[in-house]
Design an enzyme around this catalytic site. Structure first.
Site, PDB file in Angstrom:
ATOM      1  CB  SER A 234       3.012   0.992  -0.578  1.00 46.38           C
ATOM      2  OG  SER A 234       2.662   0.266   0.584  1.00 46.38           O
TER       3      SER A 234
ATOM      4  CE  LYS B 275       2.385   2.046   3.735  1.00 44.65           C
ATOM      5  NZ  LYS B 275       2.481   0.633   3.322  1.00 44.65           N
TER       6      LYS B 275
ATOM      7  CB  SER C 113       4.177  -2.403   1.356  1.00 41.55           C
ATOM      8  OG  SER C 113       3.681  -2.243   0.052  1.00 41.55           O
TER       9      SER C 113
END
Ligand code: GLN
Length: 491
Positions: free
Chosen positions: A149, A74, A173
């Site tokens: 996310s 990420k 997330s």
């Protein structure tokens, strides 16, 4: 092929790390134009790392449990010398001078970083539509969101761009995008995985964890990244438990509680409708019921457990997380990191930079948080949210006196259409209603793919447990993985 199968093939010499990396880079080149999982593909670096592993193997040197396994990170995890953007214009041109601890640990385990994945700006969102670089699409249906996310990481695993990815989970997330993309996502106990090098959103909630196609892969990745780190003052200073060895032990005798507040409409829960969270779809609840039956068939006992404060979690979270964010994001002042929009004096430069650098949702959070912390409102908002958090900790601790794990849905619905919720922030926030309790309590939770909804898209069920219960959670997750109805979970 799973991450562990790839590592075994590389270690036995059946495949080279170079060939494994090439295969994944090809897949990315073929399909990431359509999916948009990556902000940056590190092809040259990945090839060099794979070559290093192959030559270490040729020299008979040890290479680690994840030898040659491609991983996607990420893009809020710091990578030395490599852009780390948080999918924000604010960090334009910033190259971190160090690697996050998790990145170091993955490399030490032999994993090969193939790229940085898209996210909602600074991890604020539930659909990956709040990215300055455009949305990521769900590999199961590209008209749908991948969740967020960590949507880029979940989509990368679902599209088989990498068998493993790291996400961060502040209010869901890791678990929410994993559920919507039909993959496994684990949010570890707060403090179990070092946050050193994770760009902070809400420091009392943030936790890094694995996203993987299988429970065993998620367990192996968790094992590689977890454990004490003196560079994170909130890191738990206790020996890391080995989760992979006990993964196949099953759930005979395990006490499982169906969490009533998340499961209105379940055949096991009677009359909880008045006190339950709203909006969890019937097809999702039906999968939770099937999962409970599967655990029961494997020897677990099932009861219904109540934690009434769970319904307050969303409100408390959307005060606490923005409050911490408003403080954490104060550091983006145009001086120390990334973007600078010049002006006649420093104060104006600061305003111009933040106006240009932050997107709408980040600005909304900063304003919400600043408001909740302001002198006249602190007690009524932030203070009250903290009291709710304490209440939740007590209620969940009481629940775990009676059961070993709690079961519920990960998300209220399957993946929704792009654009469906962007006009209404509150509607977007409601996606997190099932995942937030584990963040507020600091407890671990895992989402496991479990069949599909009426629309044929993946459904995830969630297992939650007390602090440091990862070995038990993953064991139960492995049982669910075996029992999962075919459909949504498969790629
Ligand atoms: N969707 C939640 C939010 O927008 C959670 C995000 C996260 O876990 N990083 O805050």
């Amino acid at each position: 092929m799973s991450a562990l199968a790839l590592a075994a093939a590389v270690k036995s010499g059946e495949r080279s790390a170079a060939a494994v990396v090439e295969e994944h880079l090809d897949r990315i080149a073929e399909r990431d134009g359509e999916i948009g999982a990556f902000n940056l593909v590190l092809a040259a670096e990945a090839r060099a790392d794979a070559a290093r592993i192959d030559s270490a193997l040729a020299r008979g040197e040890p290479v680690g449990p994840l030898a040659g396994v491609p991983v996607a990170l990420k893009d809020n995890l710091c990578t030395r010398g490599v852009p780390t953007t948080c999918s924000s214009r604010m960090l334009e041109g910033w190259h971190p001078p160090y690697d996050a601890t998790v990145v170091q640990r993955l490399r030490a385990a032999g994993a090969v970083v193939v790229g940085k994945t898209n996210l909602d700006e600074f991890a604020m969102g539930s659909s990956t539509e709040n990215s300055a670089f455009g949305p990521t699409r769900n590999p199961h249906d590209t008209s749908r969101v991948p969740g967020g996310s960590s949507g880029g990481s979940a989509a990368a695993v679902a599209a088989r761009f990498a068998p493993l990815a790291l996400g961060s989970d502040t209010g869901g997330s890791i678990r929410q995008p994993a559920a919507l993309c039909g993959v496994v996502g684990l949010k570890p106990t707060y403090g179990r995985v070092s946050r050193y090098g994770l760009v902070a959103f809400a420091s009392s909630l943030d936790q890094i964890g694995p996203i993987a196609a299988t429970v065993a892969d998620a367990a192996a990745c968790y094992e590689a990244i977890s454990g004490h780190d003196p560079l994170d003052s909130t890191s738990i200073d206790s020996p890391r438990e080995l989760v992979t060895a006990s993964l196949e032990r099953g759930v005979d005798g395990l006490r499982v509680g169906v969490l009533a507040e998340l499961c209105a409409g379940s055949t096991r829960v009677e009359g909880a409708a008045g006190s339950a969270v709203e909006g969890v779809a019937a097809d999702v609840i039906a999968r939770v019921d099937t999962a409970a039956a599967a655990l029961e068939a494997a020897g677990a006992s099932i009861s219904v457990v109540s934690a009434p404060s769970a319904v307050l979690g969303l409100s408390a979270y959307y005060l606490i997380a923005p409050a911490e964010a408003s403080s954490n994001l104060a550091r983006y002042d145009g001086v120390r990191y990334g973007l600078r929009v010049d002006a006649a004096n420093a104060a104006e430069m600061n305003v111009n930079t933040r106006t240009a650098g932050f997107g709408a949702e980040v600005k909304r959070r900063i304003m919400l948080g600043t408001y909740a912390l302001s002198a006249g409102y602190y007690d009524a908002f932030y203070g009250k949210a903290l009291r709710v958090r304490t209440l939740m900790r007590r209620e969940f601790a009481a629940a775990y006196a009676d059961v070993d794990v709690l079961l519920g849905p990960t998300t209220p619905t399957t993946a929704f259409e792009l654009g469906a919720k962007t006009a209404d922030p509150l509607l977007m926030y409601l996606n997190d209603v099932c995942t937030i309790p584990a963040n507020l309590t600091g407890h671990p939770a895992v989402s496991v793919p479990f069949g599909s909804g009426d629309d044929g898209l993946p459904v995830g069920v969630q297992l939650m447990g007390p602090a440091l219960s990862e070995p038990i959670l993953l064991r139960a997750a492995a049982v669910l993985e075996q029992a999962a109805p075919s459909g949504g979970g498969a790629r």
